[in-house]
Write a protein that holds these residues in place. Structure first.
Motif, short mmCIF file in Angstrom:
data_model
loop_
_atom_site.label_atom_id
_atom_site.label_comp_id
_atom_site.label_asym_id
_atom_site.label_seq_id
_atom_site.Cartn_x
_atom_site.Cartn_y
_atom_site.Cartn_z
N SER A 33 -3.40 -15.43 3.25
CA SER A 33 -4.72 -15.92 2.87
C SER A 33 -4.63 -16.96 1.76
CB SER A 33 -5.61 -14.76 2.42
OG SER A 33 -5.14 -14.21 1.20
N GLN A 34 -5.61 -17.84 1.75
CA GLN A 34 -5.75 -18.84 0.71
C GLN A 34 -7.21 -18.86 0.27
OE1 GLN A 34 -4.04 -22.34 2.67
NE2 GLN A 34 -2.17 -22.06 1.45
N VAL A 35 -7.47 -18.20 -0.86
CA VAL A 35 -8.84 -18.02 -1.33
C VAL A 35 -8.91 -18.35 -2.81
CG1 VAL A 35 -10.75 -16.40 -1.62
CG2 VAL A 35 -9.25 -16.20 0.38
N ASN A 36 -9.92 -19.16 -3.19
CA ASN A 36 -10.15 -19.49 -4.60
C ASN A 36 -8.89 -20.02 -5.30
OD1 ASN A 36 -12.85 -18.63 -4.39
ND2 ASN A 36 -12.27 -16.52 -4.86
N GLY A 37 -8.16 -20.87 -4.59
CA GLY A 37 -6.99 -21.50 -5.19
C GLY A 37 -5.74 -20.64 -5.24
N VAL A 38 -5.78 -19.46 -4.62
CA VAL A 38 -4.64 -18.54 -4.65
C VAL A 38 -4.13 -18.28 -3.23
CG1 VAL A 38 -3.80 -16.25 -5.31
CG2 VAL A 38 -5.51 -17.41 -6.73
N THR A 39 -2.82 -18.44 -3.03
CA THR A 39 -2.19 -18.09 -1.76
C THR A 39 -1.58 -16.71 -1.89
OG1 THR A 39 -1.67 -20.40 -1.25
CG2 THR A 39 -0.39 -18.72 -0.10
N THR A 40 -1.89 -15.82 -0.94
CA THR A 40 -1.40 -14.45 -1.00
C THR A 40 -0.84 -14.04 0.36
OG1 THR A 40 -3.10 -13.87 -2.63
CG2 THR A 40 -1.98 -12.04 -1.51
N MET A 41 0.37 -13.52 0.35
CA MET A 41 1.00 -12.97 1.56
C MET A 41 1.24 -11.48 1.35
SD MET A 41 4.56 -14.01 3.54
CE MET A 41 5.61 -13.96 2.08
N THR A 42 0.82 -10.69 2.32
CA THR A 42 1.03 -9.24 2.29
C THR A 42 1.62 -8.80 3.61
OG1 THR A 42 -0.85 -8.91 0.78
CG2 THR A 42 -0.08 -6.99 2.01
N PHE A 43 2.61 -7.94 3.55
CA PHE A 43 3.17 -7.37 4.79
C PHE A 43 3.91 -6.08 4.47
CE2 PHE A 43 6.48 -10.12 3.11
CZ PHE A 43 7.66 -9.40 3.29
N GLN A 44 4.03 -5.25 5.50
CA GLN A 44 4.86 -4.06 5.43
C GLN A 44 6.04 -4.25 6.39
OE1 GLN A 44 2.66 -0.44 6.18
NE2 GLN A 44 0.89 -1.13 5.02
N ARG A 45 7.16 -3.63 6.05
CA ARG A 45 8.34 -3.67 6.91
C ARG A 45 9.11 -2.37 6.74
NH1 ARG A 45 13.71 -6.39 5.22
NH2 ARG A 45 14.30 -4.34 6.04
N SER A 46 9.95 -2.06 7.72
CA SER A 46 10.79 -0.89 7.64
C SER A 46 11.84 -1.09 6.56
CB SER A 46 11.48 -0.63 8.99
OG SER A 46 10.54 -0.37 10.00
N LEU A 47 12.24 0.01 5.92
CA LEU A 47 13.33 -0.08 4.97
C LEU A 47 14.64 -0.40 5.67
CD1 LEU A 47 12.42 3.00 2.74
CD2 LEU A 47 12.20 0.59 2.11
N VAL A 48 14.81 0.12 6.88
CA VAL A 48 16.06 -0.11 7.61
C VAL A 48 16.00 -1.46 8.32
CG1 VAL A 48 16.43 2.35 7.95
CG2 VAL A 48 15.21 1.04 9.69
N ALA A 49 17.17 -1.97 8.64
CA ALA A 49 17.27 -3.21 9.41
C ALA A 49 17.31 -2.86 10.89
CB ALA A 49 18.54 -3.96 9.02
N ASN A 50 16.50 -3.55 11.66
CA ASN A 50 16.47 -3.34 13.11
C ASN A 50 17.07 -4.56 13.80
OD1 ASN A 50 15.02 -0.77 13.12
ND2 ASN A 50 13.28 -1.94 12.37
N GLY A 51 18.39 -4.60 13.81
CA GLY A 51 19.06 -5.73 14.44
C GLY A 51 19.89 -6.51 13.44
N LYS A 52 20.73 -7.41 13.97
CA LYS A 52 21.67 -8.17 13.14
C LYS A 52 20.98 -9.24 12.30
CE LYS A 52 25.59 -7.53 16.28
NZ LYS A 52 26.62 -8.21 17.13
#
Length: 215
Positions: A113-132
């Motif tokens: 999102s880009q709101v009021n002059g601020v860019t924000t990225m949010t995400f969740q991911r697994s702690l483990v790696a799924n693939g090389k």
């Protein structure tokens, strides 16, 4: 040794159901001189949530690699990178010669999102790696995190000449700081005697149990 002790906690401590039990919670951690800030916290037993923000309207990127120094491509080993650009979150595997096409593979509840002059990225991911082409999140061990942002107004991720104020990297341990200190103390206790090792492991288990109950 600290990483081995973290795994031992999962085996011997009833309060530690997963590596998620060891992840700390941090808010607005400055990412070098870039103006970017990082927040993270465990989600359930097997995920971590990241939030990266910048008080500019431009693309931002954040990733992990196995290098011991700042390198956007993991010193040739590759970087697991997530970007926020043009309202979309995408995950890329970055090497010296190639950047994979963006995808949402292994990401959950992602937003850009880009709101009021601020860019924000949010995400969740697994702690483990799924693939090389993914890097595991390893609480209890310092890992290289990399970050970068574009010029003001840029909505597409493009390679450009980075300066210290728009890119960087740092070694970060995602583990609870109290547990990390106990684990470091245990490193010496393990070689000292079985009794002292058992005492420290017991203290670690109590700490994990307390943090799990309070979560």
């Amino acid at each position: 040794m600290v990483r081995s002790l973290a795994l031992a906690l999962l085996t011997f401590c009833p309060g530690a159901a997963s590596m998620g039990s060891l992840v700390s919670s941090r808010t607005n951690l400055p990412l070098g001189a870039t103006g970017m800030n990082l927040s993270f916290a465990a989600v359930g037993t097997d995920r971590i949530k990241f939030t990266i923000s910048l008080e500019k309207l431009t693309w931002i990127g954040f990733g992990l690699n196995l290098a011991n120094e700042t390198s956007m491509d993991g010193s040739g080993t590759g970087s697991d990178t997530v970007t926020c650009a043009g309202g979309k979150v995408e995950r890329h595997w970055v090497t010296e010669d190639n950047i994979t096409a963006g995808s949402l593979d292994g990401l959950f509840e992602a937003s850009c999102s880009q709101v009021n002059g601020v860019t924000t990225m949010t995400f969740q991911r697994s702690l483990v790696a799924n693939g090389k082409e993914q890097i595991e999140v390893m609480p209890g061990m310092k890992q290289m995190v990399i970050f970068a942002h574009g010029e003001p107004g840029a909505t597409v991720v493009v390679e450009h000449h980075h300066e210290d104020d728009d890119q960087g990297g740092l070694l970060l341990d995602f583990a609870d700081s109290g547990l990390a200190k106990l684990a470091q103390h245990a490193s010496g206790a393990v070689s000292a005697s079985a009794a002292s090792a058992a005492a420290v492991l017991s203290a670690l288990c109590l700490s994990v149990g307390a943090s799990t109950v309070g979560a």
